[in-house]
Design a protein around this motif. Structure first.
Motif, PDB file in Angstrom:
ATOM      1  N   THR A   1     103.753  29.480  84.551  1.00  0.00           N
ATOM      2  CA  THR A   1     102.595  29.152  85.378  1.00  0.00           C
ATOM      3  C   THR A   1     102.863  29.620  86.802  1.00  0.00           C
ATOM      4  O   THR A   1     103.920  29.345  87.364  1.00  0.00           O
TER       5      THR A   1
ATOM      6  N   GLU B   1     101.210  29.889  90.772  1.00  0.00           N
ATOM      7  CA  GLU B   1     100.193  29.526  91.764  1.00  0.00           C
ATOM      8  C   GLU B   1     100.059  30.671  92.760  1.00  0.00           C
ATOM      9  O   GLU B   1     101.047  31.069  93.388  1.00  0.00           O
TER      10      GLU B   1
ATOM     11  N   THR C   1      93.383  31.241  83.340  1.00  0.00           N
ATOM     12  CA  THR C   1      93.295  31.413  84.789  1.00  0.00           C
ATOM     13  C   THR C   1      92.359  30.341  85.328  1.00  0.00           C
ATOM     14  O   THR C   1      91.198  30.259  84.910  1.00  0.00           O
TER      15      THR C   1
ATOM     16  N   TYR D   1      90.834  28.280  88.862  1.00  0.00           N
ATOM     17  CA  TYR D   1      90.620  28.462  90.295  1.00  0.00           C
ATOM     18  C   TYR D   1      90.312  27.120  90.949  1.00  0.00           C
ATOM     19  O   TYR D   1      89.408  26.388  90.538  1.00  0.00           O
ATOM     20  N   ASP D   2      91.100  26.792  91.953  1.00  0.00           N
ATOM     21  CA  ASP D   2      90.867  25.613  92.774  1.00  0.00           C
ATOM     22  C   ASP D   2      91.169  26.033  94.208  1.00  0.00           C
ATOM     23  O   ASP D   2      90.780  27.129  94.621  1.00  0.00           O
TER      24      ASP D   2
ATOM     25  N   ARG E   1      93.957  26.967  95.134  1.00  0.00           N
ATOM     26  CA  ARG E   1      94.697  28.184  94.811  1.00  0.00           C
ATOM     27  C   ARG E   1      94.405  28.517  93.348  1.00  0.00           C
ATOM     28  O   ARG E   1      93.923  27.675  92.580  1.00  0.00           O
TER      29      ARG E   1
ATOM     30  N   VAL F   1      95.626  29.352  89.561  1.00  0.00           N
ATOM     31  CA  VAL F   1      96.763  29.048  88.687  1.00  0.00           C
ATOM     32  C   VAL F   1      96.656  29.951  87.469  1.00  0.00           C
ATOM     33  O   VAL F   1      95.706  29.851  86.684  1.00  0.00           O
TER      34      VAL F   1
ATOM     35  N   THR G   1      98.355  31.244  83.962  1.00  0.00           N
ATOM     36  CA  THR G   1      99.299  30.880  82.908  1.00  0.00           C
ATOM     37  C   THR G   1      99.461  32.059  81.964  1.00  0.00           C
ATOM     38  O   THR G   1      98.473  32.570  81.431  1.00  0.00           O
TER      39      THR G   1
END
Length: 219
Positions: A150, A152, A175, A177-178, A180, A182, A184
């Motif tokens: 994973t 970031e 994938t 989205y927040d 950032r 993330v 995987t």
């Protein structure tokens, strides 16, 4: 990275030895419960068979393409002679599965007695041979274990990093989205991938190891 071998799907095969018929079912099974369900279904489908001998090998960590951790690996091997003389049916069947390097597989052989006794050696050869004949009709898959990482990332660098990872054989699992992004991914080697990510991000991103997945490919 490690590899496991299994079959692509169900195979049904019939053989005959001195007028005794042997009906073999070989199928996939991800868990012990799956294997026992296949055995029970074979008994129900052929209730007139004198015996339903069986063998299976399962590894719980190989149960599909899901994230699992190293300490969850658990190999189970079982065999059952179902009334035949001890060691003449289930054990030779299990040896055939082992000899083919298989896991997550179950074999059931229903025997219809033809009037001629086969003896202990003859029974062992007949049951082992029945599974061998069935596997000769099977297609095989390699289950390759890959590390799950994973990462970031800043949103702006996701596309570039993802493209580079794909170019080095990584499979993108997710994938998100927040604040950032993330990412995987499943990779053949966590260490070499971590080094690649470090070079792509000037050492700002350190991938976190999150277990492993199994990916199937045809042989």
């Amino acid at each position: 990275m490690s590899e496991l071998r299994t079959i692509a799907g169900r195979v049904v095969c019939e053989t005959e030895v001195k007028r005794s018929r042997f009906v073999t079912v070989v199928d996939r099974a991800s868990t012990e419960a799956d294997a026992r369900a296949v055995i029970a279904a074979a008994r129900k489908a052929d209730p007139t068979a004198g015996h339903h001998c069986s063998a299976f090998i399962v590894e719980s960590s190989a149960a599909g393409i899901v994230v699992v951790h190293e300490d969850s690996t658990h190999r189970i091997e079982r065999s059952n002679d179902d009334g035949e003389p001890s060691g003449t049916a289930g054990t030779p069947m299990l040896e055939v599965l082992r000899g083919h390097g298989l896991t997550n597989v179950v074999a059931v052989v229903g025997r219809y007695f033809g009037g001629t006794k086969l003896g202990t050696g003859g029974l062992a050869r007949a049951y082992g041979g029945a599974v061998t004949e069935a596997l000769a009709q099977a297609r095989f898959l390699t289950r390759e274990r890959r590390d799950v990482l994973t990462l970031e990332l800043d949103h702006a660098e996701v596309g570039r990093v993802e493209s580079e990872l794909r170019g080095h054989g990584a499979s993108v699992l997710d994938t998100a989205y927040d604040a950032r992004a993330v990412l995987t991914v499943a990779v053949a080697d966590a260490d070499s991938t971590a080094a690649l990510v470090a070079s792509l991000t000037a050492g700002r991103v350190v991938p976190a190891l999150g277990g492993h997945v199994y990916v199937e490919t045809a042989e």
